[in-house]
Write an enzyme that holds these catalytic residues in place. Sequence first.
Site, short mmCIF file in Angstrom:
data_model
loop_
_atom_site.label_atom_id
_atom_site.label_comp_id
_atom_site.label_asym_id
_atom_site.label_seq_id
_atom_site.Cartn_x
_atom_site.Cartn_y
_atom_site.Cartn_z
N LYS A 160 0.82 -1.21 0.00
CA LYS A 160 0.00 0.00 0.00
C LYS A 160 0.87 1.27 0.00
CE LYS A 160 -3.82 -2.45 2.27
NZ LYS A 160 -4.85 -2.40 3.34
N TYR A 210 -12.72 -3.25 -2.74
CA TYR A 210 -13.17 -3.22 -1.35
C TYR A 210 -14.69 -3.13 -1.28
CZ TYR A 210 -8.33 -2.64 0.33
OH TYR A 210 -7.01 -2.82 0.64
N PHE A 216 -15.99 4.51 7.24
CA PHE A 216 -14.57 4.79 7.03
C PHE A 216 -14.11 4.55 5.59
CE2 PHE A 216 -13.62 0.32 7.01
CZ PHE A 216 -14.43 -0.26 7.98
N ARG A 251 -1.27 -14.30 4.46
CA ARG A 251 -2.09 -13.69 5.52
C ARG A 251 -1.40 -13.83 6.88
NH1 ARG A 251 -6.60 -10.45 4.06
NH2 ARG A 251 -7.19 -10.77 6.23
N THR A 276 -6.10 -7.88 10.42
CA THR A 276 -6.51 -6.54 9.99
C THR A 276 -6.31 -5.52 11.11
OG1 THR A 276 -8.20 -7.64 8.66
CG2 THR A 276 -8.42 -5.25 8.95
N ASN A 302 -2.08 0.05 6.87
CA ASN A 302 -1.52 -1.20 7.40
C ASN A 302 -0.68 -1.95 6.37
OD1 ASN A 302 -3.51 -2.12 5.74
ND2 ASN A 302 -4.82 -2.93 7.35
N HIS A 311 -1.86 -5.65 1.44
CA HIS A 311 -3.07 -6.42 1.14
C HIS A 311 -2.67 -7.82 0.71
CE1 HIS A 311 -6.88 -7.67 -0.66
NE2 HIS A 311 -6.14 -8.17 -1.63
N GLU A 368 -8.87 -11.34 -7.87
CA GLU A 368 -8.02 -10.16 -7.71
C GLU A 368 -6.86 -10.15 -8.71
OE1 GLU A 368 -7.14 -10.12 -3.48
OE2 GLU A 368 -9.21 -9.56 -3.01
P1 IDP Z 1 -7.65 -7.09 5.28
O1 IDP Z 1 -6.85 -6.01 4.59
O2 IDP Z 1 -6.94 -7.63 6.49
O3 IDP Z 1 -8.12 -8.18 4.35
P2 IDP Z 1 -10.37 -5.99 5.21
O4 IDP Z 1 -11.43 -6.20 6.25
O5 IDP Z 1 -10.54 -6.65 3.89
O6 IDP Z 1 -8.98 -6.40 5.89
O7 IDP Z 1 -10.23 -4.42 5.03
C1 IDP Z 1 -9.55 -3.89 3.93
C2 IDP Z 1 -8.76 -2.66 4.37
O8 IDP Z 1 -9.65 -1.62 4.77
C3 IDP Z 1 -7.87 -2.90 5.59
O9 IDP Z 1 -6.65 -3.50 5.28
C4 IDP Z 1 -7.71 -1.48 6.11
O10 IDP Z 1 -6.77 -0.76 5.30
C5 IDP Z 1 -9.10 -0.90 5.86
N1 IDP Z 1 -9.97 -1.08 7.04
C6 IDP Z 1 -10.58 -2.23 7.44
N2 IDP Z 1 -11.30 -2.04 8.56
C7 IDP Z 1 -11.15 -0.75 8.89
C8 IDP Z 1 -11.66 0.08 9.97
O11 IDP Z 1 -12.39 -0.38 10.86
N3 IDP Z 1 -11.27 1.39 9.98
C9 IDP Z 1 -10.47 1.92 9.01
N4 IDP Z 1 -9.97 1.20 7.98
C10 IDP Z 1 -10.29 -0.12 7.91
MG MG Z 2 -9.50 -8.11 2.84
#
Ligand code: IDP
Ligand code: MG
Length: 132
Positions: A9, A49, A57, A85, A91, A112, A115, A126
């Site tokens: 990212k 997404y 958010f 993962r 996450t 974070n 992905h 994807e």
């Molecule tokens: P992942 O990246 O671990 O698969 P996902 O639930 O698919 O997690 O969420 C995609 C991305 O959206 C996360 O990596 C993060 O950047 C963002 N995200 C997820 N949940 C939140 C939240 O509660 N607040 C802000 N950003 C979030």
């Molecule tokens: Mg995800």
Amino acid sequence: MERTYVMLKPDAVKRKLVGEIISRIEKKGYNIVEMKTMYLNEELLKEHYAHLADKPFFPEIVQFMTSGPVIGMIVEGNDAVAGIRRLMGPTNWQEASPGTIRGDFANNMTENLIHGSDSVENAEIEIKRFFG
Ligand code: IDP
Ligand code: MG
């Protein structure tokens, strides 16, 4: 052999953690079979997404993910989807153990670093989305 889609990212690029993260992926034994730099737009992010598009958010995610280039990769290896993962960590950065990428480097829910596809089925979707 299994394939997964990995994306570094904009924070990983800005913080110069690309080498560190790729090094972890390689040291674990995975092969990077394709890699490219991309600039994402809101339309593509709404697709990628989709499970989050109606969350409060989501605008923050778009703002972050369009703030600079990302690096997309096809990563191949035994159990690559689940294995990547595990290298990433969960996450929620507060639950990510030291030793994981998010556990070592993230301190924010949105920014974070990485992905990784969450299932073999989504990995293929994807890979098509980002590599055609
Ligand atoms: P992942 O990246 O671990 O698969 P996902 O639930 O698919 O997690 O969420 C995609 C991305 O959206 C996360 O990596 C993060 O950047 C963002 N995200 C997820 N949940 C939140 C939240 O509660 N607040 C802000 N950003 C979030
Ligand atoms: Mg995800």
